[in-house]
Every structure is written in structure tokens, then in C-alpha cells.
Design a protein around this motif. Structure first.
Motif, PDB file in Angstrom:
ATOM      1  N   TYR A   1       0.830  -1.197   0.000  1.00 46.15           N
ATOM      2  CA  TYR A   1       0.000   0.000   0.000  1.00 46.15           C
ATOM      3  C   TYR A   1       0.868   1.251   0.000  1.00 46.15           C
ATOM      4  O   TYR A   1       0.551   2.235  -0.687  1.00 46.15           O
ATOM      5  CB  TYR A   1      -0.920  -0.010   1.217  1.00 46.15           C
ATOM      6  N   GLY A   2       1.973   1.216   0.733  1.00 43.07           N
ATOM      7  CA  GLY A   2       2.862   2.371   0.779  1.00 43.07           C
ATOM      8  C   GLY A   2       3.378   2.739  -0.602  1.00 43.07           C
ATOM      9  O   GLY A   2       3.384   3.914  -0.989  1.00 43.07           O
ATOM     10  N   ASP A   3       3.803   1.739  -1.361  1.00 47.14           N
ATOM     11  CA  ASP A   3       4.304   1.996  -2.712  1.00 47.14           C
ATOM     12  C   ASP A   3       3.180   2.449  -3.645  1.00 47.14           C
ATOM     13  O   ASP A   3       3.372   3.333  -4.488  1.00 47.14           O
ATOM     14  CB  ASP A   3       4.970   0.744  -3.280  1.00 47.14           C
ATOM     15  N   ALA A   4       1.999   1.842  -3.513  1.00 49.12           N
ATOM     16  CA  ALA A   4       0.868   2.219  -4.365  1.00 49.12           C
ATOM     17  C   ALA A   4       0.457   3.669  -4.103  1.00 49.12           C
ATOM     18  O   ALA A   4       0.152   4.431  -5.025  1.00 49.12           O
ATOM     19  CB  ALA A   4      -0.309   1.284  -4.116  1.00 49.12           C
ATOM     20  N   LEU A   5       0.457   4.049  -2.832  1.00 47.62           N
ATOM     21  CA  LEU A   5       0.111   5.429  -2.471  1.00 47.62           C
ATOM     22  C   LEU A   5       1.178   6.389  -2.978  1.00 47.62           C
ATOM     23  O   LEU A   5       0.868   7.500  -3.453  1.00 47.62           O
ATOM     24  CB  LEU A   5      -0.043   5.538  -0.956  1.00 47.62           C
ATOM     25  N   ALA A   6       2.431   5.976  -2.916  1.00 49.99           N
ATOM     26  CA  ALA A   6       3.522   6.821  -3.400  1.00 49.99           C
ATOM     27  C   ALA A   6       3.395   7.078  -4.906  1.00 49.99           C
ATOM     28  O   ALA A   6       3.679   8.191  -5.376  1.00 49.99           O
ATOM     29  CB  ALA A   6       4.867   6.167  -3.097  1.00 49.99           C
ATOM     30  N   LEU A   7       2.952   6.074  -5.665  1.00 51.21           N
ATOM     31  CA  LEU A   7       2.737   6.273  -7.098  1.00 51.21           C
ATOM     32  C   LEU A   7       1.631   7.297  -7.343  1.00 51.21           C
ATOM     33  O   LEU A   7       1.761   8.171  -8.214  1.00 51.21           O
ATOM     34  CB  LEU A   7       2.372   4.954  -7.771  1.00 51.21           C
ATOM     35  N   ALA A   8       0.553   7.178  -6.587  1.00 55.12           N
ATOM     36  CA  ALA A   8      -0.554   8.130  -6.742  1.00 55.12           C
ATOM     37  C   ALA A   8      -0.104   9.548  -6.422  1.00 55.12           C
ATOM     38  O   ALA A   8      -0.434  10.505  -7.144  1.00 55.12           O
ATOM     39  CB  ALA A   8      -1.721   7.721  -5.846  1.00 55.12           C
ATOM     40  N   GLU A   9       0.667   9.699  -5.354  1.00 50.60           N
ATOM     41  CA  GLU A   9       1.141  11.024  -4.958  1.00 50.60           C
ATOM     42  C   GLU A   9       2.134  11.585  -5.964  1.00 50.60           C
ATOM     43  O   GLU A   9       2.119  12.783  -6.281  1.00 50.60           O
ATOM     44  CB  GLU A   9       1.756  10.951  -3.559  1.00 50.60           C
ATOM     45  N   ALA A  10       3.017  10.724  -6.505  1.00 51.11           N
ATOM     46  CA  ALA A  10       4.006  11.171  -7.485  1.00 51.11           C
ATOM     47  C   ALA A  10       3.324  11.632  -8.770  1.00 51.11           C
ATOM     48  O   ALA A  10       3.716  12.644  -9.373  1.00 51.11           O
ATOM     49  CB  ALA A  10       4.994  10.053  -7.778  1.00 51.11           C
ATOM     50  N   ALA A  11       2.294  10.893  -9.211  1.00 46.92           N
ATOM     51  CA  ALA A  11       1.579  11.272 -10.430  1.00 46.92           C
ATOM     52  C   ALA A  11       0.857  12.600 -10.241  1.00 46.92           C
ATOM     53  O   ALA A  11       0.848  13.454 -11.139  1.00 46.92           O
ATOM     54  CB  ALA A  11       0.591  10.179 -10.815  1.00 46.92           C
ATOM     55  N   THR A  12       0.255  12.791  -9.080  1.00 48.60           N
ATOM     56  CA  THR A  12      -0.437  14.053  -8.793  1.00 48.60           C
ATOM     57  C   THR A  12       0.547  15.209  -8.765  1.00 48.60           C
ATOM     58  O   THR A  12       0.297  16.283  -9.334  1.00 48.60           O
ATOM     59  CB  THR A  12      -1.188  13.954  -7.461  1.00 48.60           C
ATOM     60  N   ALA A  13       1.676  15.004  -8.112  1.00 49.06           N
ATOM     61  CA  ALA A  13       2.681  16.062  -8.002  1.00 49.06           C
ATOM     62  C   ALA A  13       3.244  16.444  -9.362  1.00 49.06           C
ATOM     63  O   ALA A  13       3.525  17.626  -9.618  1.00 49.06           O
ATOM     64  CB  ALA A  13       3.802  15.616  -7.066  1.00 49.06           C
ATOM     65  N   ARG A  14       3.388  15.462 -10.260  1.00 42.47           N
ATOM     66  CA  ARG A  14       3.956  15.724 -11.583  1.00 42.47           C
ATOM     67  C   ARG A  14       2.901  16.263 -12.539  1.00 42.47           C
ATOM     68  O   ARG A  14       3.219  16.805 -13.603  1.00 42.47           O
ATOM     69  CB  ARG A  14       4.559  14.434 -12.143  1.00 42.47           C
ATOM     70  N   GLY A  15       1.624  16.122 -12.153  1.00 42.17           N
ATOM     71  CA  GLY A  15       0.546  16.624 -12.995  1.00 42.17           C
ATOM     72  C   GLY A  15       0.223  15.761 -14.189  1.00 42.17           C
ATOM     73  O   GLY A  15      -0.313  16.256 -15.195  1.00 42.17           O
ATOM     74  N   VAL A  16       0.516  14.443 -14.105  1.00 41.59           N
ATOM     75  CA  VAL A  16       0.206  13.546 -15.215  1.00 41.59           C
ATOM     76  C   VAL A  16      -1.083  12.787 -14.921  1.00 41.59           C
ATOM     77  O   VAL A  16      -1.385  12.458 -13.776  1.00 41.59           O
ATOM     78  CB  VAL A  16       1.358  12.547 -15.476  1.00 41.59           C
ATOM     79  N   LYS A  17      -1.828  12.534 -15.954  1.00 37.41           N
ATOM     80  CA  LYS A  17      -3.059  11.758 -15.805  1.00 37.41           C
ATOM     81  C   LYS A  17      -2.685  10.306 -15.547  1.00 37.41           C
ATOM     82  O   LYS A  17      -1.676   9.807 -16.057  1.00 37.41           O
ATOM     83  CB  LYS A  17      -3.926  11.907 -17.042  1.00 37.41           C
ATOM     84  N   ASN A  18      -3.514   9.625 -14.763  1.00 40.38           N
ATOM     85  CA  ASN A  18      -3.182   8.252 -14.391  1.00 40.38           C
ATOM     86  C   ASN A  18      -4.435   7.419 -14.250  1.00 40.38           C
ATOM     87  O   ASN A  18      -5.487   7.914 -13.856  1.00 40.38           O
ATOM     88  CB  ASN A  18      -2.369   8.227 -13.087  1.00 40.38           C
ATOM     89  N   GLY A  19      -4.313   6.142 -14.590  1.00 42.84           N
ATOM     90  CA  GLY A  19      -5.447   5.242 -14.518  1.00 42.84           C
ATOM     91  C   GLY A  19      -5.012   3.819 -14.262  1.00 42.84           C
ATOM     92  O   GLY A  19      -3.878   3.435 -14.562  1.00 42.84           O
ATOM     93  N   VAL A  20      -5.927   3.043 -13.701  1.00 45.78           N
ATOM     94  CA  VAL A  20      -5.682   1.641 -13.371  1.00 45.78           C
ATOM     95  C   VAL A  20      -6.750   0.787 -14.048  1.00 45.78           C
ATOM     96  O   VAL A  20      -7.930   1.154 -14.074  1.00 45.78           O
ATOM     97  CB  VAL A  20      -5.711   1.419 -11.846  1.00 45.78           C
ATOM     98  N   VAL A  21      -6.342  -0.340 -14.577  1.00 46.49           N
ATOM     99  CA  VAL A  21      -7.278  -1.262 -15.216  1.00 46.49           C
ATOM    100  C   VAL A  21      -8.251  -1.799 -14.157  1.00 46.49           C
ATOM    101  O   VAL A  21      -7.832  -2.348 -13.140  1.00 46.49           O
ATOM    102  CB  VAL A  21      -6.524  -2.425 -15.885  1.00 46.49           C
ATOM    103  N   GLN A  22      -9.541  -1.626 -14.413  1.00 47.60           N
ATOM    104  CA  GLN A  22     -10.585  -2.166 -13.529  1.00 47.60           C
ATOM    105  C   GLN A  22     -11.634  -2.846 -14.414  1.00 47.60           C
ATOM    106  O   GLN A  22     -12.799  -2.458 -14.465  1.00 47.60           O
ATOM    107  CB  GLN A  22     -11.169  -1.053 -12.655  1.00 47.60           C
TER     108      GLN A  22
END
Length: 380
Positions: free
Chosen positions: A119-140
Motif C-alpha cells: 500500500y505504501g508503494d501504491a500510495l507513493a505512485l498516486a502522490e508522485a503522479a499528482t505532483a507531476r501533474g500527469v493523468k493516471n489510470g488503473v485497469v478495472q
């Protein structure tokens, strides 16, 4: 209006899911239909750039499908400014490093789940993407299965009244690899390689439950390794260290109780490989991959328990098939189209890295619940 073309770096397409569902049935299928249609009538074509570790496999795939660009050097692919999207379908252990590199390069990111092992790494990815301003998505992808789309239609139409419970059964027998080849790669059964059915399936159950019924507020799970010895792709025996079955009880907001069994050590005695039964005050439904059956309270029979007499009622006959009422496209392709619109014209795409992190959190809590033998709360 001529279609625009954007480069899509696709990492992990030599694997079964990356190749079949994402390259062939999504990206190439989108191009065959003329691209993704935007709200203004414009179209977007996708130019795949294949990335992986094996030059031989990449060259073969590229040749089979007429793809011009492939490389074993991810940094080279990310350095190309015409490549706007990075897609990751690698094994989970390799995902975080590659996704962080793509975020740093300013690419919009679309990734398979789970987005990370912790969870720590997954949250870090979400925070990094937000900080960089890139759009992000996960297959659901499960949300776009015809059976679950029909189930969503029933929920939206108020068919169930108050939903009481959800019971899910997922899985099938994965052969051990000795006298018949296994249907899944051996790393799935080694914890040290990121394997385990909890990490694989609980992120799915997290978004299915959240999007259809409500947020998960607590979890109790029992994770088990039923088959402890397996045979790998080299015909060598190995010790299975990862869980191959998990039995979970999830409490949802509003008091709904969901029970979901996930197993690679079960023989199928149901109509589809995954089925969800939803019971409500006004009616019930059983939804699978494609089909959905219902029973309204007005047509519910009145069974009486009597073990001294043989059962004469044919209970399945009392259920009605839900009609399609629509054309159902491939769920992976639908999500690809939506993510491309998200990138191209900022169309809504709620399935972001934050939602992916919630799925990893549920898996992490499920494993911890199993280890500690207790129910654990899931914080908002």
C-alpha cells in the motif's frame, strides 16, 4: 478531420494479459475501428511502442502485427516526446520502478493492477503522479463485464430494494504442472516473486464492491496455500509459498455484508468462473461474466425444510434471465478508449492511482487479517 496519432509505450506485452487483452483486443482493435472518437468528432489513433526484456519476442510480435517500434530500452521509449502514454502490464514487482520513471518523464500512465506490492508503494505512485501533474489510470476491467453491467442496471433501477448481502465465488482448478501444464505462470505461487491470490484478486474485489455497493469498511480473511508443491515451466518442482485460496468477509458502508471466495484450487460447479449473488429486500440476482438472472420477491417460492422427503422443486427454474438490451464491447478496450479521451480532452476517468492504492490496501489488510486471525477496519 484527419485523426491525430499518439505514441503509447506498452511495457509487458509479451505476457498473456498484456498481449491478448491490451495489445490485440484493445490498442490494435481501436486502430482497426478508426481510432478513439472524441467529443468534437475528432479521432485519435494509437501508435504502440513495444517494450520488454526479450528482443526476440518483441521482434516477433512486432512482425506479426505490423508494428514499427519496439525496444528493450525503456528510457529510450520514454525520451520520445511523441509518446504521450505509458502502459505497464509487467509482473507486479517490476511495476513501481518503471511507472516512477514514466512519471518523471511526464508521461500519462495507465497500468494493470495491482499497481504495487504494498500500500505504501501504491500510495507513493498516486502522490508522485499528482505532483507531476500527469493523468493516471488503473485497469478495472471487471466493471465492464456484461454480467456486472446488467447487475449495475438492476441496482440503478432500484430492483433490489435495500441490498442485504453479496456472495461471490471466483476461481478454477489450476493444474500443478506435473501431469498437465499449469494455466498460470509459476511466479503466481511464490510470495518472493509477488505471487498470491490475495494480492491478485482483492484489488479486483475492492473496486467491484466500491463501485457497485459501497466502500469497504472492514475485512476478515483466511488466506491458504492448499497446494504446496508445484512444477514450473522448466519441469522442475518448487515449493509454493504464496496463497492459492482466500476466503473473505467484507463489511460495506450501509451494513451490507459481502462474502467472496477466491481460489485456484477449486473445481467449478457453477455456470461461470465468477458469480456474484446479490440479495435484497425486493429481489435477488446472480451475475457472472456475461449472464445475469433475477428473482423478484413476488415470484420467490416458499421452501419448507424437510429432510425426510426428496426435494421436488427445481429452484433454478424460478429465475429469469436479464436481457442484454445493449451491445457489450470488450471491457479492456472500453477502458482504453476512456483513458485516451481522458488524456486527449480531459474526459472523466475515476479509476485512478488512488483507487488502485485502495485495492492494494485491501489486499494488504486481507493478508494481515489472515495472519492475525481477526477482523480489521478499513479506514476511509
Amino acid at each position: 478531420m484527419s485523426p491525430q496519432s499518439i505514441g503509447v509505450v506498452m511495457n509487458g506485452v509479451t505476457g498473456r494479459m498484456g498481449y491478448r487483452q491490451h495489445l490485440v483486443r484493445s490498442v490494435l482493435a481501436i486502430n482497426e475501428q478508426g481510432g478513439v472518437t472524441l467529443s468534437d468528432g475528432g479521432r485519435v489513433l494509437l501508435r504502440p511502442v513495444l517494450v520488454g526484456r526479450s528482443a526476440e519476442k518483441l521482434e516477433r510480435l512486432a512482425g506479426e502485427h505490423g508494428i514499427a517500434d519496439w525496444t528493450t530500452d525503456l528510457d529510450t521509449a520514454l525520451a520520445d516526446d511523441t509518446n504521450l502514454i505509458y502502459f505497464d502490464a509487467q509482473v507486479t514487482q517490476a511495476r513501481v520502478k518503471a511507472v516512477l520513471a514514466a512519471i518523471e518523464a511526464g508521461k500519462h500512465i495507465y497500468a494493470e493492477k495491482p499497481t504495487a506490492e504494498t500500500y505504501g508503494d501504491a500510495l507513493a505512485l498516486a502522490e508522485a503522479a499528482t505532483a507531476r501533474g500527469v493523468k493516471n489510470g488503473v485497469v478495472q476491467d471487471k466493471l465492464f463485464l456484461p454480467g456486472l453491467l446488467k447487475l449495475k442496471r438492476l441496482i440503478d433501477g432500484g430492483f433490489f430494494g435495500r441490498v442485504l448481502s453479496v456472495r461471490g465465488e471466483f476461481g478454477y482448478w489450476v493444474f500443478e504442472g506435473d501431469w498437465q501444464d499449469a494455466q498460470r505462470p509459476s511466479w503466481n505461487y511464490r510470495t518472493e516473486d509477488g505471487g498470491g491470490i490475495v494480492l491478485d484478486m482483492f484489488p479486483h474485489w475492492a473496486y467491484v464492491l466500491e463501485n457497485l455497493f459501497g466502500r469497504v469498511t472492514s475485512v476478515y480473511a483466511q488466506a491458504v496455500t492448499h497446494i504446496t508443491e508445484r512444477v514450473d515451466e522448466r519441469r522442475e518442482s518448487y515449493r509454493a509459498t504464496a496463497d492459492d485460496a482466500a476466503y473473505g468477509v467484507f463489511e460495506l458502508e450501509g451494513g451490507i455484508i459481502a462474502q467472496i471466495n477466491s481460489s485456484w484450487s477449486v473445481r467449478v460447479n457453477r455456470d461461470e468462473l465468477v458469480e456474484f449473488q446479490v440479495d435484497g429486500t425486493h429481489g435477488s440476482a446472480v451475475a457472472g461474466l456475461r449472464n445475469c438472472r433475477i428473482q423478484h420477491r413476488t415470484t420467490t417460492p416458499k421452501p419448507v425444510w424437510n429432510p425426510d422427503l426428496p426435494a421436488t422443486a427445481r429452484f433454478r427454474d424460478g429465475w429469469q434471465e436479464v436481457p442484454d438490451n445493449a451491445e457489450f464491447d470488450n471491457g479492456f478496450k472500453i477502458q482504453w478508449e476512456r483513458f485516451v479521451r481522458h488524456v486527449a480532452e480531459d474526459a472523466p476517468f475515476p479509476y485512478d492511482f488512488a483507487s488502485g492504492a485502495r485495492g492494494v490496501r485491501l489486499a494488504e489488510l486481507g493478508l494481515r487479517s489472515s495472519a492475525e486471525g481477526r477482523r480489521l477496519p478499513v479506514e476511509p
